[in-house]
Design a protein around this motif. Structure first.
Motif, mmCIF file in Angstrom:
data_model
loop_
_atom_site.group_PDB
_atom_site.id
_atom_site.type_symbol
_atom_site.label_atom_id
_atom_site.label_comp_id
_atom_site.label_asym_id
_atom_site.label_seq_id
_atom_site.Cartn_x
_atom_site.Cartn_y
_atom_site.Cartn_z
ATOM 1 N N ASP A 168 19.669 56.528 1.402
ATOM 2 C CA ASP A 168 18.585 55.597 0.999
ATOM 3 C C ASP A 168 17.297 55.989 1.182
ATOM 4 N N TRP A 191 17.120 51.294 8.707
ATOM 5 C CA TRP A 191 18.397 52.475 8.644
ATOM 6 C C TRP A 191 18.716 52.447 10.200
ATOM 7 N N PHE A 251 24.160 52.644 4.793
ATOM 8 C CA PHE A 251 22.747 52.908 4.244
ATOM 9 C C PHE A 251 21.919 53.800 5.261
ATOM 10 N N GLY A 268 20.118 50.572 -2.453
ATOM 11 C CA GLY A 268 19.631 49.827 -1.242
ATOM 12 C C GLY A 268 18.783 48.845 -1.429
ATOM 13 N N ARG A 269 18.031 48.886 -2.462
ATOM 14 C CA ARG A 269 16.974 47.824 -2.762
ATOM 15 C C ARG A 269 17.802 46.673 -3.128
ATOM 16 N N GLN A 284 15.446 54.420 -4.532
ATOM 17 C CA GLN A 284 16.982 54.294 -4.533
ATOM 18 C C GLN A 284 17.398 52.694 -4.635
#
Length: 111
Positions: free
Chosen positions: A60, A75, A28, A67-68, A64
């Motif tokens: 991400d 990142w 991500f 990713g959550r 999005q």
């Protein structure tokens, strides 16, 4: 599947990720993220000879969902999956050792 240099045009759904067979590294991040750019050489080096590990690079950001769903806050975040289940993760790897440790989590312990 070797190292993926480009982010996917469209992120997979959580259901698609959960059904991935074998070992997969979900990465991500974003193309413009400085931490992500610095980590690319470590990631590429670690995945170079690992034909047994798929690499899925997911862009991400706000809104999005994938990713959550993995609780990504910084990142790059790399999540190692085995048959769709998380077995290890590394956030902002600083060297090749961090990647080796991540990928080593998928191998059985040696006696």
């Amino acid at each position: 599947m070797p190292y993926a240099a480009q982010h996917l045009a469209q992120a997979p759904t959580r259901a698609e990720v959960d059904s991935l067979p074998g070992a997969t590294v979900l990465e991500f991040g974003t193309p413009w993220c400085g931490h992500c750019q610095r980590a690319q050489s470590f990631i590429a080096q670690a995945l170079h000879d690992r034909v047994d590990v798929a690499h899925v690079k997911v862009e991400d950001g706000p809104g999005q969902r994938l990713g959550r769903s993995f609780g990504v806050k910084l990142w790059p975040t790399l999540v190692l999956l085995r048959d769709g289940q998380e077995v290890a993760r590394v956030v902002r790897p600083q060297d090749a050792g961090a990647m080796a440790q991540l990928l080593g989590a998928d191998r059985p312990a040696q006696d």
